[in-house]
Design a protein around this motif. Structure first.
Motif, PDB file in Angstrom:
ATOM      1  N   PRO A 171      29.006 -25.833  71.138  1.00 55.48           N
ATOM      2  CA  PRO A 171      30.004 -26.844  71.376  1.00 55.48           C
ATOM      3  C   PRO A 171      30.549 -27.636  70.202  1.00 55.48           C
ATOM      4  O   PRO A 171      29.215 -27.689  69.368  1.00 55.48           O
ATOM      5  N   VAL A 172      31.856 -27.971  69.874  1.00 52.69           N
ATOM      6  CA  VAL A 172      31.895 -28.509  68.677  1.00 52.69           C
ATOM      7  C   VAL A 172      31.306 -30.102  68.581  1.00 52.69           C
ATOM      8  O   VAL A 172      31.495 -30.850  69.725  1.00 52.69           O
ATOM      9  N   VAL A 173      30.817 -30.521  67.635  1.00 55.25           N
ATOM     10  CA  VAL A 173      30.522 -31.718  67.488  1.00 55.25           C
ATOM     11  C   VAL A 173      31.902 -32.568  66.762  1.00 55.25           C
ATOM     12  O   VAL A 173      32.188 -32.100  65.593  1.00 55.25           O
ATOM     13  N   ALA A 174      32.246 -33.568  67.656  1.00 55.20           N
ATOM     14  CA  ALA A 174      33.313 -34.448  66.967  1.00 55.20           C
ATOM     15  C   ALA A 174      33.031 -35.093  65.766  1.00 55.20           C
ATOM     16  O   ALA A 174      32.082 -35.755  65.456  1.00 55.20           O
ATOM     17  N   VAL A 175      33.941 -34.932  64.679  1.00 56.16           N
ATOM     18  CA  VAL A 175      33.943 -35.590  63.388  1.00 56.16           C
ATOM     19  C   VAL A 175      35.387 -36.318  63.149  1.00 56.16           C
ATOM     20  O   VAL A 175      36.230 -35.421  63.361  1.00 56.16           O
ATOM     21  N   PRO A 176      35.375 -37.111  62.495  1.00 49.99           N
ATOM     22  CA  PRO A 176      36.593 -37.953  62.085  1.00 49.99           C
ATOM     23  C   PRO A 176      37.436 -36.856  61.311  1.00 49.99           C
ATOM     24  O   PRO A 176      36.939 -36.261  60.543  1.00 49.99           O
ATOM     25  N   ALA A 177      38.629 -36.852  61.625  1.00 47.34           N
ATOM     26  CA  ALA A 177      39.680 -36.140  60.851  1.00 47.34           C
ATOM     27  C   ALA A 177      39.807 -36.280  59.308  1.00 47.34           C
ATOM     28  O   ALA A 177      39.958 -35.388  58.694  1.00 47.34           O
ATOM     29  N   ASP A 178      39.245 -37.574  59.018  1.00 46.61           N
ATOM     30  CA  ASP A 178      39.244 -37.930  57.378  1.00 46.61           C
ATOM     31  C   ASP A 178      37.827 -37.602  56.881  1.00 46.61           C
ATOM     32  O   ASP A 178      37.758 -37.909  55.951  1.00 46.61           O
ATOM     33  N   ALA A 179      37.083 -37.106  57.672  1.00 44.05           N
ATOM     34  CA  ALA A 179      35.771 -36.786  57.205  1.00 44.05           C
ATOM     35  C   ALA A 179      35.696 -35.665  55.961  1.00 44.05           C
ATOM     36  O   ALA A 179      36.845 -34.916  55.965  1.00 44.05           O
ATOM     37  N   PRO A 180      34.932 -35.520  55.012  1.00 46.67           N
ATOM     38  CA  PRO A 180      34.855 -34.518  54.107  1.00 46.67           C
ATOM     39  C   PRO A 180      35.011 -33.143  54.587  1.00 46.67           C
ATOM     40  O   PRO A 180      34.374 -33.037  55.784  1.00 46.67           O
ATOM     41  N   LEU A 181      35.245 -32.231  54.102  1.00 44.83           N
ATOM     42  CA  LEU A 181      35.582 -30.846  54.456  1.00 44.83           C
ATOM     43  C   LEU A 181      34.116 -30.354  55.016  1.00 44.83           C
ATOM     44  O   LEU A 181      34.280 -29.706  56.037  1.00 44.83           O
ATOM     45  N   LEU A 182      33.221 -30.612  54.147  1.00 46.59           N
ATOM     46  CA  LEU A 182      31.739 -29.910  54.906  1.00 46.59           C
ATOM     47  C   LEU A 182      31.547 -30.546  55.862  1.00 46.59           C
ATOM     48  O   LEU A 182      30.894 -29.813  56.749  1.00 46.59           O
ATOM     49  N   GLU A 183      31.624 -31.766  56.161  1.00 38.83           N
ATOM     50  CA  GLU A 183      31.297 -32.555  57.453  1.00 38.83           C
ATOM     51  C   GLU A 183      32.015 -31.924  58.459  1.00 38.83           C
ATOM     52  O   GLU A 183      31.459 -31.627  59.726  1.00 38.83           O
ATOM     53  N   ARG A 184      33.099 -31.573  58.375  1.00 33.63           N
ATOM     54  CA  ARG A 184      34.229 -30.973  59.213  1.00 33.63           C
ATOM     55  C   ARG A 184      33.784 -29.683  59.845  1.00 33.63           C
ATOM     56  O   ARG A 184      33.713 -29.260  60.976  1.00 33.63           O
ATOM     57  N   ALA A 185      33.412 -28.857  58.858  1.00 32.89           N
ATOM     58  CA  ALA A 185      32.940 -27.374  59.091  1.00 32.89           C
ATOM     59  C   ALA A 185      31.460 -27.611  59.849  1.00 32.89           C
ATOM     60  O   ALA A 185      31.291 -26.741  60.791  1.00 32.89           O
ATOM     61  N   VAL A 186      30.628 -28.485  59.308  1.00 34.27           N
ATOM     62  CA  VAL A 186      29.502 -28.472  60.000  1.00 34.27           C
ATOM     63  C   VAL A 186      29.549 -29.094  61.431  1.00 34.27           C
ATOM     64  O   VAL A 186      29.018 -28.320  62.362  1.00 34.27           O
ATOM     65  N   GLY A 187      30.471 -29.799  61.637  1.00 34.62           N
ATOM     66  CA  GLY A 187      30.940 -30.119  63.270  1.00 34.62           C
ATOM     67  C   GLY A 187      31.510 -29.101  64.078  1.00 34.62           C
ATOM     68  O   GLY A 187      31.016 -28.730  65.279  1.00 34.62           O
ATOM     69  N   LEU A 188      32.360 -28.165  63.469  1.00 33.50           N
ATOM     70  CA  LEU A 188      32.725 -27.146  63.993  1.00 33.50           C
ATOM     71  C   LEU A 188      31.876 -26.065  64.212  1.00 33.50           C
ATOM     72  O   LEU A 188      31.856 -25.219  65.233  1.00 33.50           O
ATOM     73  N   SER A 189      30.590 -25.760  63.640  1.00 32.63           N
ATOM     74  CA  SER A 189      29.614 -24.986  63.852  1.00 32.63           C
ATOM     75  C   SER A 189      28.662 -25.482  64.888  1.00 32.63           C
ATOM     76  O   SER A 189      27.556 -24.768  65.205  1.00 32.63           O
ATOM     77  N   GLY A 190      28.890 -26.614  65.558  1.00 29.54           N
ATOM     78  CA  GLY A 190      28.274 -27.098  66.638  1.00 29.54           C
ATOM     79  C   GLY A 190      27.011 -28.009  65.965  1.00 29.54           C
ATOM     80  O   GLY A 190      25.803 -28.136  66.661  1.00 29.54           O
ATOM     81  N   ARG A 191      26.893 -28.517  65.009  1.00 24.09           N
ATOM     82  CA  ARG A 191      26.048 -29.248  64.201  1.00 24.09           C
ATOM     83  C   ARG A 191      26.258 -30.799  64.063  1.00 24.09           C
ATOM     84  O   ARG A 191      27.513 -30.871  63.860  1.00 24.09           O
ATOM     85  N   ASP A 192      25.356 -31.488  64.008  1.00 26.62           N
ATOM     86  CA  ASP A 192      25.628 -32.980  63.829  1.00 26.62           C
ATOM     87  C   ASP A 192      25.727 -33.190  62.463  1.00 26.62           C
ATOM     88  O   ASP A 192      24.526 -32.968  61.894  1.00 26.62           O
ATOM     89  N   PRO A 193      26.684 -33.796  61.937  1.00 30.55           N
ATOM     90  CA  PRO A 193      26.646 -33.641  60.066  1.00 30.55           C
ATOM     91  C   PRO A 193      25.544 -35.046  59.856  1.00 30.55           C
ATOM     92  O   PRO A 193      25.321 -35.035  58.682  1.00 30.55           O
ATOM     93  N   GLY A 194      25.149 -35.600  60.701  1.00 30.53           N
ATOM     94  CA  GLY A 194      24.413 -36.709  60.464  1.00 30.53           C
ATOM     95  C   GLY A 194      22.844 -36.610  60.729  1.00 30.53           C
ATOM     96  O   GLY A 194      22.014 -37.158  60.662  1.00 30.53           O
ATOM     97  N   TRP A 195      22.694 -35.098  61.323  1.00 25.06           N
ATOM     98  CA  TRP A 195      21.398 -34.864  61.278  1.00 25.06           C
ATOM     99  C   TRP A 195      20.587 -34.922  60.121  1.00 25.06           C
ATOM    100  O   TRP A 195      20.614 -34.920  59.037  1.00 25.06           O
ATOM    101  N   SER A 196      19.422 -35.647  60.307  1.00 29.30           N
ATOM    102  CA  SER A 196      18.229 -35.724  58.982  1.00 29.30           C
ATOM    103  C   SER A 196      16.697 -35.298  59.586  1.00 29.30           C
ATOM    104  O   SER A 196      16.441 -35.392  60.799  1.00 29.30           O
ATOM    105  N   ARG A 197      16.232 -34.875  58.681  1.00 30.06           N
ATOM    106  CA  ARG A 197      14.815 -34.424  58.803  1.00 30.06           C
ATOM    107  C   ARG A 197      13.807 -35.524  59.269  1.00 30.06           C
ATOM    108  O   ARG A 197      14.131 -36.500  58.868  1.00 30.06           O
ATOM    109  N   PRO A 198      12.963 -35.114  60.270  1.00 31.74           N
ATOM    110  CA  PRO A 198      12.261 -36.310  60.681  1.00 31.74           C
ATOM    111  C   PRO A 198      11.198 -36.890  59.458  1.00 31.74           C
ATOM    112  O   PRO A 198      10.992 -36.135  58.544  1.00 31.74           O
ATOM    113  N   ALA A 199      10.885 -38.087  59.558  1.00 24.42           N
ATOM    114  CA  ALA A 199      10.289 -38.777  58.392  1.00 24.42           C
ATOM    115  C   ALA A 199       8.712 -38.073  58.201  1.00 24.42           C
ATOM    116  O   ALA A 199       8.438 -38.060  59.344  1.00 24.42           O
TER     117      ALA A 199
END
Length: 199
Positions: A171-199
């Protein structure tokens, strides 16, 4: 599927991945990644395997490396993984510099597809998994712009065919249309561009 990508030098993006791999510390190999179920070491093993598979797809050297679905097993790495990955990525880039790689039919992951489509798919794999690896290991990431554009085109086309809800990998993860191209590609790949590794 057939895409506009005719030829693309994958060398700059493979070099980005080699630098990222060099920056992976051994104690990070068991850490989680944005790829569900894959630790850093498994992601690195997947990258090595896909580099070999798409190298052979470019060469039209069809056989076990191109016939096996990536879902069949969880990949891993051995003690010489850095050298193996760098060598496989170098051979991949060289194979796709041959014009014949982009024409005719080939196979990768057990799927038959046109050469140009396979080139777009491997560009996408290198870009998205580069993001996965960078996020999982806390490194900065700037993909090659041409590879990023090819990846975005492939992912956007797949999402459009599904009505914008499902991409090639989930499923596509919604990303703002004006987000950087990499973030939009990541969202289209089904990933959350805000993902961060556990501390």
């Amino acid at each position: 599927m057939t895409h506009e990508t005719t030829t693309l030098d994958l060398g700059p993006q493979t070099q980005v991945l080699v630098r990222l791999a060099d920056g992976v510390r051994d104690e990070r190999l068991a850490d989680p990644t944005p790829c569900p179920g894959l630790a850093v070491r498994n992601l690195l093993g997947h990258l090595t395997g896909l580099a070999v598979a798409f190298r052979d797809a470019a060469r039209k050297d069809l056989g076990p490396t191109t016939d096996t679905s990536p879902e069949e097993s969880v990949p891993d790495i051995g003690p010489g993984w850095r050298g193996e990955l760098a060598a496989a990525l170098g051979e991949l880039a060289q194979a796709w510099r041959e014009p014949g790689a982009w024409t005719g039919a080939t196979r990768a992951g057990g799927v038959d597809l046109p050469g140009a489509d396979a080139g777009a798919v491997v560009a996408d794999e290198l870009v998205v998994h580069g993001w996965d690896l960078a996020r999982a290991t806390g490194q900065e990431y700037t993909p090659d712009p041409a590879a990023l554009q090819a990846a975005y085109g492939l992912l956007a086309g797949a999402a459009e065919e599904s009505g914008g809800e499902r991409g090639m990998f989930g499923p596509v993860v919604a990303v703002p249309a004006d987000a950087p191209l990499l973030e939009r590609a990541v969202g289209l790949s089904g990933r959350d561009p805000g993902w961060s590794r556990p501390a």
